[in-house]
Enzyme design. Structure first.
Site, PDB file in Angstrom:
ATOM      1  N   HIS A 107     -91.611   1.217  80.130  1.00 31.78           N
ATOM      2  CA  HIS A 107     -91.192   1.962  78.941  1.00 31.78           C
ATOM      3  C   HIS A 107     -90.730   3.345  79.361  1.00 31.78           C
ATOM      4  O   HIS A 107     -90.825   3.728  80.517  1.00 31.78           O
ATOM      5  CB  HIS A 107     -92.319   2.035  77.902  1.00 31.78           C
ATOM      6  CG  HIS A 107     -93.406   3.011  78.218  1.00 31.78           C
ATOM      7  ND1 HIS A 107     -94.093   3.710  77.244  1.00 31.78           N
ATOM      8  CD2 HIS A 107     -93.951   3.430  79.389  1.00 31.78           C
ATOM      9  CE1 HIS A 107     -94.998   4.495  77.796  1.00 31.78           C
ATOM     10  NE2 HIS A 107     -94.940   4.338  79.097  1.00 31.78           N
ATOM     11  N   CYS A 151     -92.690  11.169  81.911  1.00 32.70           N
ATOM     12  CA  CYS A 151     -92.663   9.933  81.114  1.00 32.70           C
ATOM     13  C   CYS A 151     -91.338   9.733  80.385  1.00 32.70           C
ATOM     14  O   CYS A 151     -91.123   8.708  79.752  1.00 32.70           O
ATOM     15  CB  CYS A 151     -93.823   9.892  80.124  1.00 32.70           C
ATOM     16  SG  CYS A 151     -95.411   9.697  80.955  1.00 32.70           S
ATOM     17  N   HIS A 206     -90.528   3.848  83.518  1.00 31.72           N
ATOM     18  CA  HIS A 206     -91.652   3.602  84.415  1.00 31.72           C
ATOM     19  C   HIS A 206     -92.518   2.484  83.836  1.00 31.72           C
ATOM     20  O   HIS A 206     -92.381   2.123  82.674  1.00 31.72           O
ATOM     21  CB  HIS A 206     -92.487   4.879  84.616  1.00 31.72           C
ATOM     22  CG  HIS A 206     -93.130   5.375  83.366  1.00 31.72           C
ATOM     23  ND1 HIS A 206     -92.421   6.019  82.352  1.00 31.72           N
ATOM     24  CD2 HIS A 206     -94.410   5.313  82.945  1.00 31.72           C
ATOM     25  CE1 HIS A 206     -93.261   6.334  81.369  1.00 31.72           C
ATOM     26  NE2 HIS A 206     -94.466   5.911  81.704  1.00 31.72           N
ATOM     27  N   HIS A 211     -96.413   0.232  83.541  1.00 28.06           N
ATOM     28  CA  HIS A 211     -97.871   0.289  83.499  1.00 28.06           C
ATOM     29  C   HIS A 211     -98.429  -1.126  83.478  1.00 28.06           C
ATOM     30  O   HIS A 211     -97.759  -2.060  83.054  1.00 28.06           O
ATOM     31  CB  HIS A 211     -98.373   0.951  82.202  1.00 28.06           C
ATOM     32  CG  HIS A 211     -97.990   2.360  82.015  1.00 28.06           C
ATOM     33  ND1 HIS A 211     -98.607   3.402  82.660  1.00 28.06           N
ATOM     34  CD2 HIS A 211     -97.044   2.932  81.220  1.00 28.06           C
ATOM     35  CE1 HIS A 211     -98.076   4.548  82.269  1.00 28.06           C
ATOM     36  NE2 HIS A 211     -97.111   4.284  81.396  1.00 28.06           N
ATOM     37  N   HIS A 228     -94.166  -8.258  80.842  1.00 33.28           N
ATOM     38  CA  HIS A 228     -92.979  -8.178  81.692  1.00 33.28           C
ATOM     39  C   HIS A 228     -91.718  -7.880  80.889  1.00 33.28           C
ATOM     40  O   HIS A 228     -90.651  -8.425  81.154  1.00 33.28           O
ATOM     41  CB  HIS A 228     -92.825  -9.438  82.544  1.00 33.28           C
ATOM     42  CG  HIS A 228     -93.805  -9.468  83.664  1.00 33.28           C
ATOM     43  ND1 HIS A 228     -95.125  -9.849  83.484  1.00 33.28           N
ATOM     44  CD2 HIS A 228     -93.679  -9.128  84.965  1.00 33.28           C
ATOM     45  CE1 HIS A 228     -95.759  -9.753  84.639  1.00 33.28           C
ATOM     46  NE2 HIS A 228     -94.913  -9.314  85.558  1.00 33.28           N
ATOM     47  N   GLU A 237    -102.861   2.706  78.650  1.00 33.53           N
ATOM     48  CA  GLU A 237    -101.676   2.685  79.498  1.00 33.53           C
ATOM     49  C   GLU A 237    -102.024   3.022  80.939  1.00 33.53           C
ATOM     50  O   GLU A 237    -101.177   2.934  81.820  1.00 33.53           O
ATOM     51  CB  GLU A 237    -100.563   3.569  78.966  1.00 33.53           C
ATOM     52  CG  GLU A 237    -100.836   5.027  78.973  1.00 33.53           C
ATOM     53  CD  GLU A 237     -99.614   5.809  78.519  1.00 33.53           C
ATOM     54  OE1 GLU A 237     -99.130   6.634  79.310  1.00 33.53           O
ATOM     55  OE2 GLU A 237     -99.151   5.602  77.395  1.00 33.53           O
TER      56      GLU A 237
END
Length: 137
Positions: free
Chosen positions: A15, A24, A28, A30, A64, A124
């Site tokens: 996201h 952010c 990137h 998580h 994914h 996250e």
């Protein structure tokens, strides 16, 4: 009589936060962890409040995936190569908690269960989560 159940599910997703000034803002990923508390009336015949697999399947829709704000100009570019899950607003853990809770509630109702999310946590990272709580209605 109400019964409360709990389910924990993990998913991997990418996201970015287009309204955030910091790292952010960049795309990137998580390993997300979702914890869900559901309260409801158990079915008289099966004794089940809500099938745990229903929760797993709803959360699995994010696995994914690329999750982006619907207003993110990157969404259309990535969509040419990979499906994009879009959210109204930035896909923060706070917003994902609300979205996932709504999705689970919708699925529970669709399957005829008298069950609702009363608490949800979306992690996250191993040290950061957002939590939403709801009164049973």
């Amino acid at each position: 009589m109400n019964t409360r159940i709990y389910k924990e599910v993990f998913f991997e997703a990418t996201h970015r936060l287009i309204h955030y000034k910091g790292k952010c803002f960049r795309l990137h990923g998580h390993q997300w962890r979702v914890e869900v508390w559901i309260e409801g009336t158990a079915d008289e015949r099966t004794g089940i409040v809500l099938d745990y697999n229903c929760i797993k399947e709803v959360v699995g829709r994010f696995d994914h995936q690329v999750i982006l704000n619907a207003d993110d100009p990157m969404a259309a570019c990535i969509e040419a190569f990979h499906p994009v899950v879009t959210t109204s607003g930035d896909p923060t853990s706070e917003n994902l908690a609300g979205l996932i809770a709504e999705m689970i509630n919708t699925e529970a109702g669709r399957h005829g269960h008298n069950a609702r999310v009363v608490k949800i946590r979306v992690w996250e990272s191993t040290t950061c989560y957002a939590e939403r709580t709801y009164d049973r209605q």
